[in-house]
Design an enzyme around this catalytic site. Structure first.
Site, PDB file in Angstrom:
ATOM      1  N   SER A 138      67.543  51.821 113.741  1.00  0.00           N
ATOM      2  CA  SER A 138      67.172  52.774 112.450  1.00  0.00           C
ATOM      3  C   SER A 138      68.218  52.674 111.441  1.00  0.00           C
ATOM      4  CB  SER A 138      66.759  54.208 112.832  1.00  0.00           C
ATOM      5  OG  SER A 138      66.714  54.560 111.542  1.00  0.00           O
ATOM      6  N   HIS A 152      64.506  49.004 112.224  1.00  0.00           N
ATOM      7  CA  HIS A 152      63.610  49.914 111.790  1.00  0.00           C
ATOM      8  C   HIS A 152      63.953  50.489 110.529  1.00  0.00           C
ATOM      9  CE1 HIS A 152      61.107  53.211 113.250  1.00  0.00           C
ATOM     10  NE2 HIS A 152      61.900  54.149 112.672  1.00  0.00           N
ATOM     11  N   ASP A 164      62.904  53.491 107.716  1.00  0.00           N
ATOM     12  CA  ASP A 164      62.429  54.805 107.571  1.00  0.00           C
ATOM     13  C   ASP A 164      62.092  54.972 106.130  1.00  0.00           C
ATOM     14  OD1 ASP A 164      62.105  55.722 110.452  1.00  0.00           O
ATOM     15  OD2 ASP A 164      64.377  55.768 110.115  1.00  0.00           O
ATOM     16  N   MET A 176      60.486  57.305 103.451  1.00  0.00           N
ATOM     17  CA  MET A 176      60.176  58.668 103.293  1.00  0.00           C
ATOM     18  C   MET A 176      60.007  59.223 101.686  1.00  0.00           C
ATOM     19  SD  MET A 176      62.722  60.685 105.940  1.00  0.00           S
ATOM     20  CE  MET A 176      63.369  59.811 107.270  1.00  0.00           C
ATOM     21  N   HIS A 185      58.379  52.205 109.077  1.00  0.00           N
ATOM     22  CA  HIS A 185      57.780  53.174 109.612  1.00  0.00           C
ATOM     23  C   HIS A 185      57.659  54.269 108.249  1.00  0.00           C
ATOM     24  CE1 HIS A 185      58.697  57.465 111.799  1.00  0.00           C
ATOM     25  NE2 HIS A 185      57.512  57.455 111.326  1.00  0.00           N
ATOM     26  N   MET A 206      56.496  57.279 106.324  1.00  0.00           N
ATOM     27  CA  MET A 206      56.360  58.799 106.290  1.00  0.00           C
ATOM     28  C   MET A 206      55.986  59.186 105.024  1.00  0.00           C
ATOM     29  SD  MET A 206      59.794  59.468 108.771  1.00  0.00           S
ATOM     30  CE  MET A 206      60.322  57.781 108.341  1.00  0.00           C
ATOM     31  N   MET A 255      56.894  60.301 117.792  1.00  0.00           N
ATOM     32  CA  MET A 255      58.039  60.985 117.258  1.00  0.00           C
ATOM     33  C   MET A 255      58.750  62.113 118.145  1.00  0.00           C
ATOM     34  SD  MET A 255      58.704  59.535 114.268  1.00  0.00           S
ATOM     35  CE  MET A 255      60.070  60.702 114.003  1.00  0.00           C
ATOM     36  N   ASP A 282      60.775  57.669 118.962  1.00  0.00           N
ATOM     37  CA  ASP A 282      61.890  57.488 117.652  1.00  0.00           C
ATOM     38  C   ASP A 282      62.234  59.166 117.502  1.00  0.00           C
ATOM     39  OD1 ASP A 282      63.020  57.385 115.271  1.00  0.00           O
ATOM     40  OD2 ASP A 282      61.213  56.986 114.031  1.00  0.00           O
TER      41      ASP A 282
HETATM   42  C1  DX5 Z   1      63.308  60.338 111.654  1.00  0.00           C
HETATM   43  C2  DX5 Z   1      63.322  58.777 111.721  1.00  0.00           C
HETATM   44  C3  DX5 Z   1      63.923  58.230 112.531  1.00  0.00           C
HETATM   45  C4  DX5 Z   1      65.608  58.548 112.501  1.00  0.00           C
HETATM   46  C5  DX5 Z   1      66.089  58.542 114.008  1.00  0.00           C
HETATM   47  O1  DX5 Z   1      62.598  60.962 110.811  1.00  0.00           O
HETATM   48  O2  DX5 Z   1      61.945  58.342 111.821  1.00  0.00           O
HETATM   49  O3  DX5 Z   1      63.833  56.845 112.999  1.00  0.00           O
HETATM   50  O4  DX5 Z   1      66.099  57.468 111.957  1.00  0.00           O
HETATM   51  O5  DX5 Z   1      67.481  58.891 114.018  1.00  0.00           O
HETATM   52  P1  DX5 Z   1      68.069  59.524 115.151  1.00  0.00           P
HETATM   53  O6  DX5 Z   1      68.238  58.391 116.428  1.00  0.00           O
HETATM   54  O7  DX5 Z   1      69.445  59.546 114.860  1.00  0.00           O
HETATM   55  O8  DX5 Z   1      67.439  60.561 115.891  1.00  0.00           O
HETATM   56 ZN    ZN Z   2      61.660  56.305 112.159  1.00  0.00          ZN
END
Ligand code: DX5
Ligand code: ZN
Length: 219
Positions: free
Chosen positions: A7, A32, A34, A36, A65, A67, A136, A174
């Site tokens: 990620s 990956h 993320d 947000m 991903h 969010m 998650m 994840d």
């Molecule tokens: C959290 C994200 C993850 C995050 C995971 O909301 O969806 O993808 O980057 O990070 P680690 O591996 O550090 O928990």
């Molecule tokens: Zn993620």
């Protein structure tokens, strides 16, 4: 087959291109991303602009991903930016079946994401429409959080649900994945392992990814 998806949330953004090349050379399978929005989760990160930059430096699949609230409004932008697969949180989709079909009509893989508190029964009538399910194992919003242990039960139950229906849906996990827990997470049923801080926070990305694979094999 078991896949590793670093990620980039935990990458050094001043040298993002180098970071992506480094994990690619270290043996990453997917990148990956993320996304947000500061509404669905209490953090704001990146949008299609970053995905198109990632697309320019790697040929690896880009795993987006989302969010964000109202994901339908942004799916075409992420497809045009170069996403290979897009997952949406069930909690954000009023018409999840429609959203999954919309993603597939754009000719990218469609994934469904469940928060730690969301029950597997929310997948009852959409499982066969999803190419993958993302469980998650932390509350979404930030990297570097602690793995929530009952995600292992959820993985086992989901694996069974997929088997019982004779589907080939991939299971992605994840949050809080590290060398310490990747073996048991794999045995519980995960196929794709997202890891941010455990990879980008390590000194040698190849050593870390190799260690992940070794633990998975041993597990
Ligand atoms: C959290 C994200 C993850 C995050 C995971 O909301 O969806 O993808 O980057 O990070 P680690 O591996 O550090 O928990
Ligand atoms: Zn993620």
């Amino acid at each position: 087959m078991k896949l590793i998806a670093p990620s980039i949330l935990s990458a050094d953004f001043t040298i993002l291109g180098n970071e992506i090349k480094a994990v690619e050379n270290a043996g990453a399978d997917w990148i990956h991303v993320d996304v947000m929005d500061g509404h669905f989760v209490p953090n704001i990160t990146m949008g299609p602009f970053i995905v198109s930059a990632v697309r320019r430096v790697t040929s690896l699949p880009i795993d987006v991903h989302l969010m964000i609230e109202n994901p339908d409004c942004y799916i075409p932008d992420f497809v045009n930016a170069g996403a290979s697969m897009i997952s949406v949180q069930v909690e954000t989709c009023l018409h999840l079946n429609r959203t999954l079909q919309m993603i597939k009509e754009c000719r990218v893989q469609a994934g469904v994401v469940l928060n730690p508190s969301t029950a597997l029964c929310s997948l009852e009538f959409v499982l066969e429409y999803a190419d993958y399910v993302l469980i998650m194992s932390v509350n979404p919003g930030f990297g570097g959080q602690v793995f929530i242990r009952n995600s292992l039960d959820k993985l086992r139950d989901l694996r069974k649900m997929i088997q019982d229906r004779d589907l080939s849906t991939l299971i992605e996990i994840d949050g809080g994945i590290s060398e310490k827990n990747i073996a048991e997470v794999s045995s519980a049923g995960a196929d794709v392992f997202v890891a941010g801080s455990a990879i980008f926070g390590s000194k040698d990305y190849k050593k870390t990814i190799d260690a992940f694979r070794k633990k998975i094999e041993e597990g």
